[in-house]
Scaffold this motif. Structure first.
Motif, PDB file in Angstrom:
ATOM      1  N   THR A 139       0.671  -0.903   0.387  1.00 62.46           N
ATOM      2  CA  THR A 139      -0.333   0.009   0.056  1.00 62.46           C
ATOM      3  C   THR A 139       0.812   1.376   0.184  1.00 62.46           C
ATOM      4  N   HIS A 140       2.177   1.152   0.998  1.00 60.13           N
ATOM      5  CA  HIS A 140       3.074   2.273   0.486  1.00 60.13           C
ATOM      6  C   HIS A 140       4.178   1.416  -0.008  1.00 60.13           C
ATOM      7  N   ILE A 141       4.982   2.596  -0.426  1.00 58.68           N
ATOM      8  CA  ILE A 141       6.517   2.949  -0.154  1.00 58.68           C
ATOM      9  C   ILE A 141       7.246   3.809   0.106  1.00 58.68           C
ATOM     10  N   ASN A 142       7.730   3.487   1.233  1.00 60.07           N
ATOM     11  CA  ASN A 142       8.824   4.327   2.011  1.00 60.07           C
ATOM     12  C   ASN A 142      10.057   4.892   1.171  1.00 60.07           C
ATOM     13  N   TYR A 143      10.673   5.549   1.022  1.00 59.58           N
ATOM     14  CA  TYR A 143      11.428   6.178   0.043  1.00 59.58           C
ATOM     15  C   TYR A 143      12.432   6.448   1.335  1.00 59.58           C
ATOM     16  N   ALA A 144      13.730   6.303   1.727  1.00 62.20           N
ATOM     17  CA  ALA A 144      14.888   6.006   2.427  1.00 62.20           C
ATOM     18  C   ALA A 144      16.206   6.771   1.784  1.00 62.20           C
ATOM     19  N   PHE A 145      16.558   7.809   2.259  1.00 64.88           N
ATOM     20  CA  PHE A 145      15.596   8.683   3.104  1.00 64.88           C
ATOM     21  C   PHE A 145      16.237   9.951   2.435  1.00 64.88           C
ATOM     22  N   GLY A 146      15.468  10.983   3.152  1.00 63.51           N
ATOM     23  CA  GLY A 146      15.553  12.686   2.980  1.00 63.51           C
ATOM     24  C   GLY A 146      16.318  13.254   3.796  1.00 63.51           C
ATOM     25  N   ASN A 147      17.705  13.876   4.107  1.00 66.09           N
ATOM     26  CA  ASN A 147      18.130  14.059   5.246  1.00 66.09           C
ATOM     27  C   ASN A 147      17.821  16.142   5.471  1.00 66.09           C
ATOM     28  N   VAL A 148      18.127  16.317   6.380  1.00 68.66           N
ATOM     29  CA  VAL A 148      17.942  17.088   7.432  1.00 68.66           C
ATOM     30  C   VAL A 148      19.433  18.353   7.558  1.00 68.66           C
ATOM     31  N   SER A 149      19.425  19.584   6.800  1.00 68.56           N
ATOM     32  CA  SER A 149      21.276  20.072   6.992  1.00 68.56           C
ATOM     33  C   SER A 149      20.738  20.733   8.168  1.00 68.56           C
ATOM     34  N   PRO A 150      22.264  21.371   8.273  1.00 68.60           N
ATOM     35  CA  PRO A 150      22.753  22.319  10.083  1.00 68.60           C
ATOM     36  C   PRO A 150      21.691  22.914   9.814  1.00 68.60           C
ATOM     37  N   ASP A 151      20.935  23.933   8.859  1.00 66.97           N
ATOM     38  CA  ASP A 151      20.457  25.038   8.928  1.00 66.97           C
ATOM     39  C   ASP A 151      19.070  24.846   9.389  1.00 66.97           C
ATOM     40  N   GLY A 152      18.173  23.379   9.435  1.00 62.85           N
ATOM     41  CA  GLY A 152      17.249  22.786   9.665  1.00 62.85           C
ATOM     42  C   GLY A 152      16.565  23.011   8.804  1.00 62.85           C
ATOM     43  N   SER A 186      19.523  11.490  11.071  1.00 63.08           N
ATOM     44  CA  SER A 186      18.789  12.332  12.485  1.00 63.08           C
ATOM     45  C   SER A 186      19.364  13.433  13.039  1.00 63.08           C
ATOM     46  N   THR A 187      20.810  13.566  12.314  1.00 65.04           N
ATOM     47  CA  THR A 187      21.544  14.618  13.309  1.00 65.04           C
ATOM     48  C   THR A 187      21.201  15.716  13.303  1.00 65.04           C
ATOM     49  N   HIS A 188      20.394  16.612  12.611  1.00 69.87           N
ATOM     50  CA  HIS A 188      19.421  17.973  13.709  1.00 69.87           C
ATOM     51  C   HIS A 188      18.434  17.809  13.323  1.00 69.87           C
ATOM     52  N   PHE A 189      17.468  17.246  13.754  1.00 69.20           N
ATOM     53  CA  PHE A 189      16.492  17.816  14.028  1.00 69.20           C
ATOM     54  C   PHE A 189      16.071  18.217  15.151  1.00 69.20           C
ATOM     55  N   SER A 190      16.365  17.904  16.160  1.00 66.23           N
ATOM     56  CA  SER A 190      16.793  18.740  17.489  1.00 66.23           C
ATOM     57  C   SER A 190      16.608  20.166  17.063  1.00 66.23           C
ATOM     58  N   ASP A 191      17.535  20.434  16.263  1.00 60.93           N
ATOM     59  CA  ASP A 191      18.523  22.197  16.189  1.00 60.93           C
ATOM     60  C   ASP A 191      16.288  22.017  15.251  1.00 60.93           C
ATOM     61  N   ALA A 192      16.466  21.177  14.719  1.00 61.26           N
ATOM     62  CA  ALA A 192      15.513  22.325  13.150  1.00 61.26           C
ATOM     63  C   ALA A 192      13.884  22.171  14.051  1.00 61.26           C
ATOM     64  N   VAL A 193      13.900  21.823  15.264  1.00 56.89           N
ATOM     65  CA  VAL A 193      12.408  22.027  15.772  1.00 56.89           C
ATOM     66  C   VAL A 193      12.622  22.777  17.092  1.00 56.89           C
ATOM     67  N   ILE A 245       4.311  12.441   4.325  1.00 57.06           N
ATOM     68  CA  ILE A 245       5.621  12.297   4.497  1.00 57.06           C
ATOM     69  C   ILE A 245       5.845  11.341   6.118  1.00 57.06           C
ATOM     70  N   ASP A 246       7.778  10.866   6.136  1.00 57.54           N
ATOM     71  CA  ASP A 246       7.266   9.973   7.068  1.00 57.54           C
ATOM     72  C   ASP A 246       8.731  10.485   7.683  1.00 57.54           C
ATOM     73  N   LEU A 247       8.309  10.527   8.665  1.00 56.99           N
ATOM     74  CA  LEU A 247       9.966  10.775  10.179  1.00 56.99           C
ATOM     75  C   LEU A 247       9.631  10.289  10.532  1.00 56.99           C
ATOM     76  N   ASP A 248      11.396  10.051  10.453  1.00 58.10           N
ATOM     77  CA  ASP A 248      12.378   9.052  10.720  1.00 58.10           C
ATOM     78  C   ASP A 248      13.387   9.220  11.758  1.00 58.10           C
ATOM     79  N   TRP A 249      12.541  10.077  12.578  1.00 63.35           N
ATOM     80  CA  TRP A 249      14.060  10.935  13.589  1.00 63.35           C
ATOM     81  C   TRP A 249      14.171   9.644  14.993  1.00 63.35           C
ATOM     82  N   GLU A 250      15.098   9.422  14.932  1.00 60.72           N
ATOM     83  CA  GLU A 250      15.902   8.256  15.783  1.00 60.72           C
ATOM     84  C   GLU A 250      16.849   9.357  16.487  1.00 60.72           C
ATOM     85  N   TRP A 251      16.683   9.459  17.550  1.00 62.36           N
ATOM     86  CA  TRP A 251      15.302   9.465  19.150  1.00 62.36           C
ATOM     87  C   TRP A 251      15.297  11.074  19.127  1.00 62.36           C
ATOM     88  N   PRO A 252      13.861  11.787  18.757  1.00 60.53           N
ATOM     89  CA  PRO A 252      13.383  12.410  19.604  1.00 60.53           C
ATOM     90  C   PRO A 252      13.893  12.056  21.242  1.00 60.53           C
TER      91      PRO A 252
END
Length: 452
Positions: free
Chosen positions: A73-86, A153-160, A201-208
């Motif tokens: 039913t779904h394909i999750n494309y792995a992955f998209g990245n988050v930059s240092p500037d969020g 998931s390096t920059h998730f915390s900074d981005a949010v 969108i699928d959020l794969d933040w490992e781990w908040p």
């Protein structure tokens, strides 16, 4: 080059929990089959790895050839990245982004879903174009962009951290992946070049809120910020969908962009990072970590994906912990591995399980990690004996020295029945390139969930 979604678990034990059957009282998920039936069905979510097109030579077209596409039913494309500037970003940066695989690389006719070679002038090529062709061939199949993973998931915390940064981050992801405004790379890319590839969108933040990869930032406030991030994604996705309704013929389009998340099994990680009742209001579903309960870096062999395990991590424990924290059963999609964890230098005799080991087992791509299709060959060759714990729902291979814990069709059939009996949302697979060429594993899950 393998960027892992597989989060490491803290060494801990879990108290025995109530049977999930007593907790899961919500009705089953009702998702339409992608192509071969209209019967209400469970979600079948498979991860397609961006880098699998290289060494493994696993192309999008292989999902069509194997029969996997018509069972997903779904394909999750792995992955998209988050930059240092969020911001969500792509490009050709080794270890950080691979636009060549995503949308630049031309496919010849033999490797193309529609049998037509990519031209030098088309704006969209690579995996993204093949996914679009796959969706055209299998109406109803949805493709999600998975953001993060173990390594990204390096920059998730900074981005949010602030409302403004969350708004900018979400806007950048929607612009890049949903609106399809891809960076220009020769003839490829440009405004709207990738439109229509992704359905959510699928959020794969490992781990908040708790430890992940060595360079991944985490903070106590990640928990509330993750809730706010989910809300911001839901708000912006819905607003964009609404803005598109007047652009279709007669203005009747009612596009819904889905929002999901990959979430952990360890209770400590759940409590550190997830306000379960709040996030489940905005998420369409969550993919539960159903593997890596124990990993090859540990000094003792163990199960990595058991359905049940007393005083240990298990699928049933994971489901129960999410239900008790307020997640609806119909939104829980159980993760199932298409790979195994392995040890070598195993001593102590017996069947090899729960015994000391010297090191991760040699493997094709990464020590201690092997695709199911390779483990199947070991089992079929007869040099390894297949062992089963039928009561607890897991299997392993052992040749007296090397042990691999893995899921085969028999184990996956049992887990699929568990999903049905407990009226859960469906099954998720990491990752599709680990299956056999004829889709042996996904066919087993499909049958177990009531497919053909």
């Amino acid at each position: 080059m393998r960027r892992r979604i597989l989060g490491r678990l803290a060494v801990a034990t879990c108290a025995a929990s109530l049977p999930v059957s007593l907790l899961a009282m919500a009705p089953a998920s009702a998702e339409s089959r992608t192509s071969h039936t209209t019967t209400p069905e469970y979600k079948r979510v498979g991860y397609f790895t961006q880098w699998g097109v290289y060494g493994r030579d696993f192309q999008v077209q292989d999902l069509d050839r194997s029969g996997a596409a018509e069972r997903l039913t779904h394909i999750n494309y792995a992955f998209g990245n988050v930059s240092p500037d969020g911001k969500c970003f792509t490009g050709n940066v080794p270890g950080e982004a691979d636009a060549w695989a995503d949308y630049v690389r031309p496919l010849d006719a033999e490797n193309s879903v529609d049998g037509v070679a990519d031209s030098d002038t088309q704006a969209l090529a690579g995996n993204f174009n093949q996914l679009k062709e796959l969706k055209a061939k299998h109406p109803g199949l949805k493709v999600m962009i998975s953001l993060g993973g173990w390594s990204w998931s390096t920059h998730f915390s900074d981005a949010v951290r602030t409302p403004a940064s969350r708004k900018a981050f979400v806007s950048s992801c929607i612009d890049l992946y949903i609106k399809g405004n891809l960076p220009v790379d020769g003839a490829r890319g440009g405004a709207g070049a990738g439109a229509g590839v992704f359905d959510g969108i699928d959020l794969d933040w490992e781990w908040p809120g708790s430890e992940g990869d060595t360079d991944t930032v985490y903070r106590p406030e990640d928990k509330k910020n993750f809730t706010a991030l989910v809300r911001e994604f839901r708000t912006q996705l819905d607003a964009y969908a609404k803005s598109q309704r007047g652009t279709s013929q007669h203005g009747k389009a009612k596009k819904h962009y889905e929002l999901s998340a990959f979430v952990p099994t360890a209770p400590a990680k759940i409590d550190a990072g997830f306000e379960v009742r709040k996030i489940m209001r905005d998420l369409d579903f969550v993919n539960l970590q159903g593997y890596d309960f124990h990993v090859s870096g540990e000094a003792t062999t163990n199960q990595q994906s058991a359905l049940y395990a007393r005083d240990d991590f298990s699928v049933d424990q994971t489901v129960g912990d999410w239900l008790r924290r307020g997640a609806p059963a119909r939104k829980l999609v159980v993760g199932m591995p298409f790979y195994g964890q392995g040890w070598t230098g195993v001593t102590g005799g017996g069947d090899g399980l729960h015994q000391p080991a010297a090191a991760p087992a040699p493997a094709t791509w990464q020590s201690g990690y092997e695709d199911y299709k390779a483990l199947k060959k070991l089992a079929d060759a007869g040099t390894f004996e297949v062992h089963r714990d039928r009561r607890n729902g897991h299997a392993w291979l052992f040749d007296g020295t090397t042990l691999w814990t893995y899921d085969d069709p028999q184990v996956l059939s049992t887990k699929s029945r568990y999903v049905r009996e407990n009226r859960l949302g469906g099954a998720m697979f990491w990752s599709l390139d680990g299956d056999t060429a004829d889709g042996e594993l996904i066919r087993a899950v499909d049958r177990g969930l009531g497919g053909r």
